[in-house]
Motif scaffolding. Structure first.
Motif, PDB file in Angstrom:
ATOM      1  N   CYS A   1      57.667 -10.807  78.528  1.00  0.00           N
ATOM      2  CA  CYS A   1      57.505 -10.906  77.072  1.00  0.00           C
ATOM      3  C   CYS A   1      57.367  -9.178  76.814  1.00  0.00           C
ATOM      4  O   CYS A   1      56.611  -8.383  76.906  1.00  0.00           O
ATOM      5  CB  CYS A   1      55.765 -11.309  76.701  1.00  0.00           C
TER       6      CYS A   1
ATOM      7  N   LYS B   1      62.447 -21.285  77.631  1.00  0.00           N
ATOM      8  CA  LYS B   1      62.027 -21.403  76.363  1.00  0.00           C
ATOM      9  C   LYS B   1      62.294 -19.889  75.684  1.00  0.00           C
ATOM     10  O   LYS B   1      62.432 -19.782  74.164  1.00  0.00           O
ATOM     11  CB  LYS B   1      60.387 -21.268  76.304  1.00  0.00           C
ATOM     12  N   CYS B   2      63.074 -19.245  75.566  1.00  0.00           N
ATOM     13  CA  CYS B   2      64.163 -18.236  75.195  1.00  0.00           C
ATOM     14  C   CYS B   2      65.295 -18.252  75.862  1.00  0.00           C
ATOM     15  O   CYS B   2      65.987 -16.824  75.777  1.00  0.00           O
ATOM     16  CB  CYS B   2      63.072 -16.771  76.026  1.00  0.00           C
TER      17      CYS B   2
ATOM     18  N   SER C   1      64.682 -17.379  69.351  1.00  0.00           N
ATOM     19  CA  SER C   1      63.594 -16.453  69.122  1.00  0.00           C
ATOM     20  C   SER C   1      62.653 -17.320  70.118  1.00  0.00           C
ATOM     21  O   SER C   1      62.766 -18.349  70.236  1.00  0.00           O
ATOM     22  CB  SER C   1      63.324 -15.804  67.421  1.00  0.00           C
ATOM     23  N   TYR C   2      61.390 -16.438  70.325  1.00  0.00           N
ATOM     24  CA  TYR C   2      60.184 -16.739  70.885  1.00  0.00           C
ATOM     25  C   TYR C   2      59.052 -15.937  70.459  1.00  0.00           C
ATOM     26  O   TYR C   2      59.120 -15.393  69.887  1.00  0.00           O
ATOM     27  CB  TYR C   2      60.527 -16.249  72.602  1.00  0.00           C
TER      28      TYR C   2
ATOM     29  N   CYS D   1      55.812 -15.311  69.743  1.00  0.00           N
ATOM     30  CA  CYS D   1      54.531 -14.852  70.531  1.00  0.00           C
ATOM     31  C   CYS D   1      53.286 -15.179  70.448  1.00  0.00           C
ATOM     32  O   CYS D   1      53.137 -14.000  69.072  1.00  0.00           O
ATOM     33  CB  CYS D   1      54.561 -13.529  71.451  1.00  0.00           C
TER      34      CYS D   1
ATOM     35  N   SER E   1      57.376 -13.096  66.242  1.00  0.00           N
ATOM     36  CA  SER E   1      58.670 -13.910  66.341  1.00  0.00           C
ATOM     37  C   SER E   1      59.910 -12.923  66.773  1.00  0.00           C
ATOM     38  O   SER E   1      59.969 -11.969  66.259  1.00  0.00           O
ATOM     39  CB  SER E   1      59.487 -14.552  65.788  1.00  0.00           C
TER      40      SER E   1
ATOM     41  N   ALA F   1      65.555 -13.805  70.981  1.00  0.00           N
ATOM     42  CA  ALA F   1      66.341 -14.389  72.314  1.00  0.00           C
ATOM     43  C   ALA F   1      66.508 -13.300  73.452  1.00  0.00           C
ATOM     44  O   ALA F   1      66.065 -12.818  74.181  1.00  0.00           O
ATOM     45  CB  ALA F   1      66.273 -15.775  72.444  1.00  0.00           C
TER      46      ALA F   1
ATOM     47  N   LEU G   1      64.633 -11.151  75.360  1.00  0.00           N
ATOM     48  CA  LEU G   1      64.126 -11.619  76.345  1.00  0.00           C
ATOM     49  C   LEU G   1      65.080 -11.750  77.532  1.00  0.00           C
ATOM     50  O   LEU G   1      64.481 -11.501  79.065  1.00  0.00           O
ATOM     51  CB  LEU G   1      63.249 -12.582  75.199  1.00  0.00           C
ATOM     52  N   TYR G   2      65.901 -11.903  77.247  1.00  0.00           N
ATOM     53  CA  TYR G   2      67.128 -12.877  78.698  1.00  0.00           C
ATOM     54  C   TYR G   2      67.984 -12.187  77.984  1.00  0.00           C
ATOM     55  O   TYR G   2      68.942 -12.529  76.348  1.00  0.00           O
ATOM     56  CB  TYR G   2      66.657 -14.804  78.004  1.00  0.00           C
TER      57      TYR G   2
ATOM     58  N   ALA H   1      70.624 -14.741  76.922  1.00  0.00           N
ATOM     59  CA  ALA H   1      70.470 -15.575  75.092  1.00  0.00           C
ATOM     60  C   ALA H   1      71.525 -15.536  74.082  1.00  0.00           C
ATOM     61  O   ALA H   1      71.950 -14.410  73.634  1.00  0.00           O
ATOM     62  CB  ALA H   1      69.385 -15.099  74.452  1.00  0.00           C
TER      63      ALA H   1
ATOM     64  N   LYS I   1      57.488 -21.092  68.356  1.00  0.00           N
ATOM     65  CA  LYS I   1      57.467 -20.276  67.205  1.00  0.00           C
ATOM     66  C   LYS I   1      57.865 -20.317  65.144  1.00  0.00           C
ATOM     67  O   LYS I   1      56.471 -19.082  65.034  1.00  0.00           O
ATOM     68  CB  LYS I   1      59.010 -19.110  67.505  1.00  0.00           C
TER      69      LYS I   1
END
Length: 565
Positions: free
Chosen positions: A335, A351-352, A356-357, A359, A365, A368, A371-372, A375, A538
């Motif tokens: 994260c 999950k990502c 968006s994710y 936290c 928010s 994504a 993070l990945y 994505a 989220k």
């Protein structure tokens, strides 16, 4: 020896349980020719002969079998296969290199392996090879000269032994350091090897890689060193075969080069301690060294990241199936919000991948794409949604992802609908934690299929409380199947001892479930359930926003009309 009374009974019961388990083992109730037993007896007698070796060639094994009146080729290979399965001998029929060798004493094989992968005490070492032992302990490099020294009595089977160690993922062949040694290896065919299991903690020399990982593999509840060593063997073998660059090994650490020639990347694999439940994880770091110093910087290339990720995923599945079927792990990313305050918060990749994710640690928010690496670029769902002024009802079609949905079967009427009562308790706990929850507390009215679809469409995730009644419910099946079709995240909750199969096994068979078979179990697992929900919620308001907001009296997750009849 085993005591009296209850202790003696426990001992007797244990003996019976072991005997019963043995009788249920493969091959136990099958009938075999007497001459196969004669062959086994002949093998034991051979091992007891002075000067005999604990192995023989396939032709020698055939000659010994012929003395026991076993001359048919098919019967002979079937017999060797049986004794291999039973652990009496070691023989790999499908391996062309190993097929010609039959190991008669598996314990001898273990001792031979141990002689190589265990660094002996300094006082027991031959002074001529002390530097080789030290190199093995510090860098994991097993020189060919040391192999010849340790296995001096078994030189005629050295190649087969090394092949077996590679097959068991204990070592891998190390590429030569330079062109001259490459030519030497090609000529003499005497390569060196790497043995991760031999590395000693002191070999780290204070090294600690604090670079952020591109992704992580988190294990629950622990990561055995032996499993990690096998991961290193597979990864180092794969990277060195593709690049020709020898990896550098330290204790619980591997530095290698990956990627095509025009996209070379430095890759680190390191076993670290995870903040979650004090479990261990593998950190994978990637740095683009092909573009270092250029405008692109050293940001990892998406294609290379994907190739490493897919290789790790495939390798872990393979190793889990071969060596540790009970091990559990999750592919995760870090994260970026928690990282800014020095916290390691790992988020499952599943999950990502889109949007968006949210936290809940940092109350933000995160797109994504931050993070990945694969994505979706569409992060429209990460934009703040306008808060509805209505506190009496939620419009799921206008505000998707606004509630947690509990999917369950009420349970047998003659037992007072136990599952319904427990899910109401769970709903109250989740509402108290600040979540909006969609739960059926009355039998459904109106167009139940349409209401079911609306409920699923409007959920950020589903808590599926599975049971025998849930498995047999047509409406539960429709709901869970539709949720799977809509790619809704599912968190399984186990209400009874029923093992999901058929359609339900297909949907939740690979997911980690949480035990709610009793209220105590449910409350014990509640923090973990909430932790999972947090990753999917989220768009859910934070708890302070929900204060004073009334919940719908008759929201619905399933219609259980067949349970009421």
């Amino acid at each position: 020896m085993c005591g009296k009374g209850k202790k003696r009974k426990a001992f007797t019961d244990t003996k019976k349980a072991i005997a019963n388990a043995a009788m249920d083992a493969p091959h136990m109730k099958e009938e075999y020719p007497i001459k196969w037993l004669k062959f086994h007896k002949a093998v034991i007698e051979t091992l007891g002969t002075d000067g005999s070796k604990p192995y023989m060639t396939l032709n020698e094994a055939k000659a010994l079998a012929a003395k026991c009146d076993i001359t048919d080729e098919s019967q002979f290979t079937t017999m060797l296969g049986l004794y291999h399965d039973l652990g009496t001998i070691i023989w790999f029929e499908e391996d062309k290199t190993l097929r010609n060798t039959v190991i008669l004493d598996p314990q001898w094989l273990i001792d031979v392996f141990k002689a190589v992968i265990t660094v002996s005490a300094l006082r027991d070492q031959d002074p001529e090879f002390c530097d080789k032992w030290q190199e093995l302990e510090d860098n994991g490099i097993l020189r060919n000269e040391l192999i010849d020294h340790v296995w001096k009595d078994w030189k005629d089977i050295k190649d087969e032994l090394l092949e077996l160690m590679e097959k068991f993922d204990l070592l891998f062949r190390r590429p030569a350091d330079d062109q001259d040694e490459k030519e030497k290896d090609e000529k003499e065919q005497t390569p060196d090897y790497c043995v991760p299991a031999c590395l000693h903690p002191k070999g780290m020399g204070g090294h600690e890689d604090k670079t952020d990982g591109k992704f992580y593999v988190e294990f629950d509840p622990f990561l055995p060193d032996g499993f990690f060593h096998r991961v290193l063997v597979h990864f180092a073998r794969w990277s060195s075969q593709h690049t020709g660059v020898a990896p550098a090994l330290l204790y619980r650490f591997c530095e290698s080069v990956v990627g095509p020639e025009n996209k070379r990347h430095e890759c680190h694999l390191q076993m670290i301690q995870s903040s979650k439940h004090n479990s261990a994880c593998i950190k994978i770091m990637l740095k683009n060294i092909a573009t270092f110093g250029e405008e692109a910087g050293n940001e990892a290339d998406t294609e290379v990241c994907t190739s490493v990720y897919e290789f790790m995923d495939k390798t872990l599945l393979n190793l889990k199936d071969r060596w540790a079927k009970g091990i559990r792990y999750t592919m995760t990313v870090c994260c970026v919000a928690c990282k800014t305050v020095g916290k390691l918060h790992l988020i499952p990749v599943t999950k990502c991948k889109r949007g968006s994710y949210y936290c809940r640690n940092m109350k933000v928010s995160i797109p994504a794409t931050q993070l990945y690496w694969e994505a979706s670029a569409d992060v429209s769902s990460a934009k703040p949604q306008p808060k509805s002024s209505s506190t009496s009802k939620i419009s799921m079609t206008e505000e998707p992802g606004r509630h947690v949905m509990i999917s369950y079967s009420w349970g047998p009427a003659d037992k007072g609908f136990p599952c319904k009562k427990r899910m109401i308790t769970l709903r109250d706990e989740l509402q108290g934690a600040g979540y909006k929850v969609w739960l059926d507390v009355h039998e459904m009215k109106g167009n139940m299929i349409e209401r079911m679809a609306e409920a699923v469409d409007g959920a950020c995730c589903l808590l599926v409380c599975f049971s025998k009644e849930y498995q047999n419910s047509r409406n539960c099946k429709s709901e869970a199947t539709y949720a799977s079709y809509k790619y809704k995240p599912i968190i399984p909750l186990r209400f009874d001892e029923h093992k999901p199969d058929r359609w339900l096994g297909l949907i939740i068979g690979n997911l980690i479930y949480y035990d709610v078979q009793s209220e105590n179990a449910m409350f014990k697992n509640l923090p973990k359930i909430i932790e999972e929900i947090e990753g999917y919620s989220k768009d859910l308001p934070t708890p302070n926003i929900l204060e004073g907001v009334s919940q719908p009296e008759n929201t619905w997750a399933n219609n259980k009309s067949e349970q009421m009849s």
